[in-house]
Design a protein around this motif. Structure first.
Motif, PDB file in Angstrom:
ATOM      1  N   ILE A 152       9.756  15.939  24.906  1.00  0.00           N
ATOM      2  CA  ILE A 152       8.970  17.172  24.975  1.00  0.00           C
ATOM      3  C   ILE A 152       9.857  18.310  24.509  1.00  0.00           C
ATOM      4  O   ILE A 152      11.033  18.377  24.862  1.00  0.00           O
ATOM      5  CB  ILE A 152       8.478  17.436  26.412  1.00  0.00           C
ATOM      6  N   MET A 153       9.272  19.190  23.719  1.00  0.00           N
ATOM      7  CA  MET A 153      10.008  20.361  23.271  1.00  0.00           C
ATOM      8  C   MET A 153       9.046  21.525  23.086  1.00  0.00           C
ATOM      9  O   MET A 153       7.830  21.316  22.956  1.00  0.00           O
ATOM     10  CB  MET A 153      10.788  20.065  21.985  1.00  0.00           C
ATOM     11  N   PRO A 154       9.564  22.755  23.079  1.00  0.00           N
ATOM     12  CA  PRO A 154       8.698  23.907  22.852  1.00  0.00           C
ATOM     13  C   PRO A 154       7.982  23.801  21.503  1.00  0.00           C
ATOM     14  O   PRO A 154       8.547  23.298  20.526  1.00  0.00           O
ATOM     15  CB  PRO A 154       9.657  25.100  22.881  1.00  0.00           C
ATOM     16  N   THR A 155       6.764  24.275  21.475  1.00  0.00           N
ATOM     17  CA  THR A 155       5.947  24.200  20.267  1.00  0.00           C
ATOM     18  C   THR A 155       6.656  24.781  19.048  1.00  0.00           C
ATOM     19  O   THR A 155       6.672  24.168  17.982  1.00  0.00           O
ATOM     20  CB  THR A 155       4.591  24.911  20.493  1.00  0.00           C
ATOM     21  N   GLU A 156       7.267  25.949  19.198  1.00  0.00           N
ATOM     22  CA  GLU A 156       7.927  26.590  18.056  1.00  0.00           C
ATOM     23  C   GLU A 156       9.062  25.739  17.511  1.00  0.00           C
ATOM     24  O   GLU A 156       9.238  25.633  16.300  1.00  0.00           O
ATOM     25  CB  GLU A 156       8.432  27.989  18.425  1.00  0.00           C
ATOM     26  N   GLU A 157       9.840  25.123  18.383  1.00  0.00           N
ATOM     27  CA  GLU A 157      10.938  24.265  17.933  1.00  0.00           C
ATOM     28  C   GLU A 157      10.401  23.019  17.234  1.00  0.00           C
ATOM     29  O   GLU A 157      10.962  22.563  16.238  1.00  0.00           O
ATOM     30  CB  GLU A 157      11.822  23.866  19.114  1.00  0.00           C
ATOM     31  N   PHE A 158       9.310  22.475  17.757  1.00  0.00           N
ATOM     32  CA  PHE A 158       8.720  21.305  17.118  1.00  0.00           C
ATOM     33  C   PHE A 158       8.197  21.647  15.731  1.00  0.00           C
ATOM     34  O   PHE A 158       8.375  20.875  14.781  1.00  0.00           O
ATOM     35  CB  PHE A 158       7.594  20.714  17.970  1.00  0.00           C
ATOM     36  N   LYS A 159       7.561  22.790  15.591  1.00  0.00           N
ATOM     37  CA  LYS A 159       7.028  23.191  14.284  1.00  0.00           C
ATOM     38  C   LYS A 159       8.138  23.272  13.240  1.00  0.00           C
ATOM     39  O   LYS A 159       7.923  22.940  12.082  1.00  0.00           O
ATOM     40  CB  LYS A 159       6.269  24.510  14.411  1.00  0.00           C
ATOM     41  N   ALA A 160       9.318  23.674  13.654  1.00  0.00           N
ATOM     42  CA  ALA A 160      10.451  23.733  12.726  1.00  0.00           C
ATOM     43  C   ALA A 160      10.869  22.329  12.286  1.00  0.00           C
ATOM     44  O   ALA A 160      11.287  22.132  11.145  1.00  0.00           O
ATOM     45  CB  ALA A 160      11.620  24.464  13.378  1.00  0.00           C
ATOM     46  N   LEU A 161      10.758  21.343  13.181  1.00  0.00           N
ATOM     47  CA  LEU A 161      11.073  19.948  12.843  1.00  0.00           C
ATOM     48  C   LEU A 161      10.022  19.318  11.933  1.00  0.00           C
ATOM     49  O   LEU A 161      10.327  18.425  11.154  1.00  0.00           O
ATOM     50  CB  LEU A 161      11.110  19.093  14.110  1.00  0.00           C
ATOM     51  N   LEU A 162       8.810  19.763  12.087  1.00  0.00           N
ATOM     52  CA  LEU A 162       7.672  19.127  11.427  1.00  0.00           C
ATOM     53  C   LEU A 162       7.809  19.063   9.911  1.00  0.00           C
ATOM     54  O   LEU A 162       7.362  18.098   9.288  1.00  0.00           O
ATOM     55  CB  LEU A 162       6.384  19.865  11.811  1.00  0.00           C
ATOM     56  N   VAL A 163       8.445  20.039   9.305  1.00  0.00           N
ATOM     57  CA  VAL A 163       8.585  20.040   7.841  1.00  0.00           C
ATOM     58  C   VAL A 163       9.403  18.851   7.351  1.00  0.00           C
ATOM     59  O   VAL A 163       9.284  18.457   6.191  1.00  0.00           O
ATOM     60  CB  VAL A 163       9.181  21.369   7.317  1.00  0.00           C
ATOM     61  N   LYS A 164      10.221  18.260   8.228  1.00  0.00           N
ATOM     62  CA  LYS A 164      11.059  17.115   7.857  1.00  0.00           C
ATOM     63  C   LYS A 164      10.463  15.784   8.309  1.00  0.00           C
ATOM     64  O   LYS A 164      11.029  14.730   8.035  1.00  0.00           O
ATOM     65  CB  LYS A 164      12.451  17.256   8.475  1.00  0.00           C
ATOM     66  N   TRP A 165       9.357  15.822   9.036  1.00  0.00           N
ATOM     67  CA  TRP A 165       8.812  14.611   9.667  1.00  0.00           C
ATOM     68  C   TRP A 165       8.258  13.652   8.622  1.00  0.00           C
ATOM     69  O   TRP A 165       7.527  14.053   7.730  1.00  0.00           O
ATOM     70  CB  TRP A 165       7.704  14.990  10.643  1.00  0.00           C
ATOM     71  N   LYS A 166       8.604  12.402   8.772  1.00  0.00           N
ATOM     72  CA  LYS A 166       8.093  11.333   7.898  1.00  0.00           C
ATOM     73  C   LYS A 166       7.342  10.326   8.761  1.00  0.00           C
ATOM     74  O   LYS A 166       7.700  10.101   9.905  1.00  0.00           O
ATOM     75  CB  LYS A 166       9.244  10.623   7.180  1.00  0.00           C
ATOM     76  N   GLY A 167       6.368   9.705   8.216  1.00  0.00           N
ATOM     77  CA  GLY A 167       5.646   8.650   8.921  1.00  0.00           C
ATOM     78  C   GLY A 167       4.604   9.177   9.883  1.00  0.00           C
ATOM     79  O   GLY A 167       4.135  10.302   9.781  1.00  0.00           O
ATOM     80  N   GLY A 168       4.252   8.339  10.841  1.00  0.00           N
ATOM     81  CA  GLY A 168       3.208   8.675  11.789  1.00  0.00           C
ATOM     82  C   GLY A 168       3.751   9.342  13.039  1.00  0.00           C
ATOM     83  O   GLY A 168       4.964   9.547  13.189  1.00  0.00           O
ATOM     84  N   ILE A 169       2.816   9.673  13.927  1.00  0.00           N
ATOM     85  CA  ILE A 169       3.200  10.345  15.169  1.00  0.00           C
ATOM     86  C   ILE A 169       2.083  10.226  16.182  1.00  0.00           C
ATOM     87  O   ILE A 169       0.902  10.167  15.825  1.00  0.00           O
ATOM     88  CB  ILE A 169       3.548  11.829  14.909  1.00  0.00           C
TER      89      ILE A 169
END
Length: 171
Positions: free
Chosen positions: A83-100
């Motif tokens: 679990i992480m804060p929404t804003e921090e997750f959004k920053a990771l999202l640009v690098k995300w590959k695959g499913g979730i």
């Protein structure tokens, strides 16, 4: 013969009540890129469920013994929630590959809440009561149908009405 409204095809990219007060949209071949439209800044956290590592042995720094510092080990097939804060997750999202698989929540879940063990109506009740969740989404790694679930029908309708989302070719 199944009625037209009961057929799988009729529920793609449309809202269907799957439990009392719980609604679903079957996403037609969405990728993680759709998350930019789903996430709301007004919800505090993103809970990523059943996140996994690859099948190859790799180096990790892991909490092997709870009362000890993390240890450098070689591991594979790790599966975990975080679990992480929404804003921090959004920053990771640009690098995300695959499913979730993820949920957007306002309250941290209690320690006993295991998403792998709670199913059906009880799952939705606990998510609403204990976590104040907005949605749960499962986007497979392979191009396939995803599932978006929410207790908030208006939220789902706002997504369907969003002109930035091309529902004929989902991001």
């Amino acid at each position: 013969m199944a009625k037209k409204e009961d057929s799988f095809e009729e529920n793609i990219n449309s809202i269907k009540e799957i439990n009392q007060g719980v609604y679903q949209i079957i996403l037609d071949f969405a990728t993680v890129n759709i998350l930019q439209y789903l996430l709301r800044d007004s919800y505090k956290y993103v809970w990523v469920h059943a996140h996994g590592t690859g099948v190859e042995w790799q180096k990790y720094n892991l909490p092997i013994i709870e009362s000890e510092e993390n240890l450098n080990v070689i591991a594979k097939d790790l599966t975990f929630d975080f679990i992480m804060p929404t804003e921090e997750f959004k920053a990771l999202l640009v690098k995300w590959k695959g499913g979730i698989k993820l949920l957007q929540i306002n309250k941290l879940p209690p320690y006993y809440f295991n998403l792998n063990r709670v199913i059906g109506r009880k799952r939705f009740e606990l998510l609403k009561k204990e976590c104040n969740y907005l949605f749960e989404v499962d986007i497979p790694s392979a191009k396939d149908y995803g599932i978006l679930i929410s207790p908030n029908k208006e939220y789902l309708q706002s997504l369907l009405d969003n002109s930035e989302i091309n529902w004929q070719k989902l991001p």
